[in-house]
Design an enzyme around this catalytic site. Sequence first.
Site, PDB file in Angstrom:
ATOM      1  N   SER A 103     -34.163  34.233 -26.593  1.00  0.00           N
ATOM      2  CA  SER A 103     -34.488  32.942 -26.007  1.00  0.00           C
ATOM      3  C   SER A 103     -35.875  33.062 -25.376  1.00  0.00           C
ATOM      4  O   SER A 103     -36.062  33.835 -24.439  1.00  0.00           O
ATOM      5  CB  SER A 103     -33.438  32.589 -24.946  1.00  0.00           C
ATOM      6  OG  SER A 103     -33.780  31.402 -24.283  1.00  0.00           O
TER       7      SER A 103
ATOM      8  N   LYS B  59     -34.994  31.350 -30.390  1.00  0.00           N
ATOM      9  CA  LYS B  59     -34.769  30.074 -29.710  1.00  0.00           C
ATOM     10  C   LYS B  59     -35.962  29.789 -28.824  1.00  0.00           C
ATOM     11  O   LYS B  59     -36.392  30.656 -28.062  1.00  0.00           O
ATOM     12  CB  LYS B  59     -33.469  30.190 -28.902  1.00  0.00           C
ATOM     13  CG  LYS B  59     -33.272  29.206 -27.771  1.00  0.00           C
ATOM     14  CD  LYS B  59     -31.820  29.256 -27.296  1.00  0.00           C
ATOM     15  CE  LYS B  59     -31.703  29.207 -25.788  1.00  0.00           C
ATOM     16  NZ  LYS B  59     -30.303  29.297 -25.318  1.00  0.00           N
TER      17      LYS B  59
ATOM     18  N   LYS C 136     -37.505  27.421 -25.860  1.00  0.00           N
ATOM     19  CA  LYS C 136     -37.220  26.431 -24.826  1.00  0.00           C
ATOM     20  C   LYS C 136     -38.227  25.296 -24.985  1.00  0.00           C
ATOM     21  O   LYS C 136     -39.433  25.564 -25.174  1.00  0.00           O
ATOM     22  CB  LYS C 136     -37.357  27.074 -23.440  1.00  0.00           C
ATOM     23  CG  LYS C 136     -36.281  28.094 -23.147  1.00  0.00           C
ATOM     24  CD  LYS C 136     -34.940  27.413 -22.931  1.00  0.00           C
ATOM     25  CE  LYS C 136     -33.892  28.422 -22.454  1.00  0.00           C
ATOM     26  NZ  LYS C 136     -32.600  27.762 -22.208  1.00  0.00           N
TER      27      LYS C 136
ATOM     28  N   ASP D 131     -33.994  24.741 -27.386  1.00  0.00           N
ATOM     29  CA  ASP D 131     -33.073  24.446 -26.278  1.00  0.00           C
ATOM     30  C   ASP D 131     -33.829  23.606 -25.251  1.00  0.00           C
ATOM     31  O   ASP D 131     -34.835  24.042 -24.698  1.00  0.00           O
ATOM     32  CB  ASP D 131     -32.584  25.757 -25.642  1.00  0.00           C
ATOM     33  CG  ASP D 131     -31.542  25.546 -24.545  1.00  0.00           C
ATOM     34  OD1 ASP D 131     -31.208  24.377 -24.244  1.00  0.00           O
ATOM     35  OD2 ASP D 131     -31.059  26.559 -23.991  1.00  0.00           O
TER      36      ASP D 131
ATOM     37  N   ASP E  79     -24.424  23.106 -24.556  1.00  0.00           N
ATOM     38  CA  ASP E  79     -24.349  24.217 -23.610  1.00  0.00           C
ATOM     39  C   ASP E  79     -23.829  23.640 -22.286  1.00  0.00           C
ATOM     40  O   ASP E  79     -22.615  23.629 -22.035  1.00  0.00           O
ATOM     41  CB  ASP E  79     -25.751  24.849 -23.481  1.00  0.00           C
ATOM     42  CG  ASP E  79     -25.880  25.904 -22.392  1.00  0.00           C
ATOM     43  OD1 ASP E  79     -24.920  26.124 -21.644  1.00  0.00           O
ATOM     44  OD2 ASP E  79     -26.969  26.517 -22.261  1.00  0.00           O
TER      45      ASP E  79
ATOM     46  N   LYS F  38     -20.624  30.168 -22.679  1.00  0.00           N
ATOM     47  CA  LYS F  38     -21.038  31.071 -21.604  1.00  0.00           C
ATOM     48  C   LYS F  38     -19.843  31.200 -20.675  1.00  0.00           C
ATOM     49  O   LYS F  38     -19.422  30.198 -20.090  1.00  0.00           O
ATOM     50  CB  LYS F  38     -22.205  30.480 -20.808  1.00  0.00           C
ATOM     51  CG  LYS F  38     -23.523  30.399 -21.559  1.00  0.00           C
ATOM     52  CD  LYS F  38     -24.597  29.768 -20.692  1.00  0.00           C
ATOM     53  CE  LYS F  38     -25.913  29.667 -21.444  1.00  0.00           C
ATOM     54  NZ  LYS F  38     -26.902  28.855 -20.712  1.00  0.00           N
TER      55      LYS F  38
ATOM     56  N   GLY G 213     -26.502  33.176 -22.913  1.00  0.00           N
ATOM     57  CA  GLY G 213     -26.854  34.157 -21.893  1.00  0.00           C
ATOM     58  C   GLY G 213     -27.389  33.476 -20.653  1.00  0.00           C
ATOM     59  O   GLY G 213     -27.828  32.319 -20.702  1.00  0.00           O
TER      60      GLY G 213
HETATM   61  O1  OSB Z   1     -29.859  27.323 -21.397  1.00  0.00           O
HETATM   62  O2  OSB Z   1     -29.286  29.055 -22.429  1.00  0.00           O
HETATM   63  C1  OSB Z   1     -29.810  28.538 -21.437  1.00  0.00           C
HETATM   64  C2  OSB Z   1     -31.279  31.223 -19.150  1.00  0.00           C
HETATM   65  C3  OSB Z   1     -31.043  30.663 -17.919  1.00  0.00           C
HETATM   66  C4  OSB Z   1     -30.455  29.424 -17.851  1.00  0.00           C
HETATM   67  C5  OSB Z   1     -30.105  28.746 -19.017  1.00  0.00           C
HETATM   68  C6  OSB Z   1     -30.315  29.315 -20.257  1.00  0.00           C
HETATM   69  C7  OSB Z   1     -30.946  30.563 -20.317  1.00  0.00           C
HETATM   70  C8  OSB Z   1     -31.288  31.236 -21.553  1.00  0.00           C
HETATM   71  C9  OSB Z   1     -31.450  32.722 -21.457  1.00  0.00           C
HETATM   72  O3  OSB Z   1     -31.550  30.658 -22.583  1.00  0.00           O
HETATM   73  C10 OSB Z   1     -30.799  33.471 -22.532  1.00  0.00           C
HETATM   74  C11 OSB Z   1     -30.701  34.932 -22.195  1.00  0.00           C
HETATM   75  O4  OSB Z   1     -29.956  35.309 -21.248  1.00  0.00           O
HETATM   76  O5  OSB Z   1     -31.335  35.712 -22.880  1.00  0.00           O
HETATM   77 MG    MG Z   2     -28.957  26.532 -23.130  1.00  0.00          MG
END
Ligand code: OSB
Ligand code: MG
Length: 377
Positions: free
Chosen positions: A139, A165, A167, A193, A243, A267, A295
């Site tokens: 991510s 992924k 953001k 995301d 999510d 999660k 995650g």
């Molecule tokens: O939306 O998936 C998410 C991290 C913090 C809060 C929300 C998200 C995330 C990540 C991190 O995408 C993924 C990771 O732990 O590698």
């Molecule tokens: Mg997410």
Amino acid sequence: MALRARTLVLREIRLPLREPFRISSGVVADRRVALVTLVADEGVRSWSECVAAEGPNYSPETIDTAWMAIRDWLAPRILGRTFVAPGQVRSALDEGVRGHPMAKAAVEMAFWGLAAQGQGVSLATLIGGQRDRVETGISLGIEEEPEVLVGKARKASDLGYRRIKLKIAPGADLPFVEAVRGALGGEAPLMVDANSAYRLDDLDTLRSLDRFGLIMIEQPLAPDDLVRHARLQRELATPICLDESITSLERAEDMVELCSGRVVNIKPGRVGGFATSIAIHDFCRARGLPVWCGGMLETGIGRAYNVALASLPGFSLPGDLSPSARYWERDIVQPEWTMDRNGTVAVPLDEPGLGVAIDEDRIEDLTVRSEVLGPPG
Ligand code: OSB
Ligand code: MG
């Protein structure tokens, strides 16, 4: 071994990320992590991690609300009580306590860890996990410039990650996705995301994402907005993955009934623990819906739970299960979590419990506060 804990230790550690991680609603550089240790009657200790962040930008919970919830409401509901199986813990935590899923998950998952140790099996084996390796995706946070993101995406691709992924947020979307798609080529497994940064008014932008052939777009709209996600999904070719919206089995059922999305990010912290995570997995698997393990920038302790969960057969897409070195200079478990050149992380199927040793000395050094909680009365 009956599942019974006489003491719960709450700890907060500080752990700087190797690089700041920006999502649409905020940035994190130094993680404040709450750790839970259950001490069973036999002196057996089970560790778990609370994934609540410092601020309420991803979910309403924070490390401080979770701390209070565990200390004042949750620990008194489970300490000194005997459970036959870890699947029974959640209902005890729910007695008179609404919400606070991340706090509940930290406590509930520690019981799954305790059960695995008690039975002398790995956490993955305990829950019926079958895979001995899980596929890993990365991510990548929001960057100032597309070129910077392209550099990170190339590096991730070279490291073997099975999907990338990105953001996104209004103002940091189409040019960034276009640049990465151009650099990695049309076949590279890519997704985005939005962490709820868009509204239905942004339909034009969201529709434009269709041309990049993304595997999915994760959580474009508000967490509680299954109806508008359904409207949006009707307008998009790209599958929507939810999510933030999926906080329970019932929300996953609603998603399917309303056609609000086609993929679920599970999660355990967000849904209140392993029992609900497994229930959502089972439901989606029966419906033929792919799920993957999300995650929350976990340390090696939370990661052990995620890796075990992702070994279940329905986790058919790569998870946000990066190795320790992606996040930390040094993790708090031994061995650290590593990824091979094929972008997979080994599931310690043959090790009892979490499958990694807790580096208690290092945790002690990193601890900024702790509380020892005993049975009520
Ligand atoms: O939306 O998936 C998410 C991290 C913090 C809060 C929300 C998200 C995330 C990540 C991190 O995408 C993924 C990771 O732990 O590698
Ligand atoms: Mg997410």
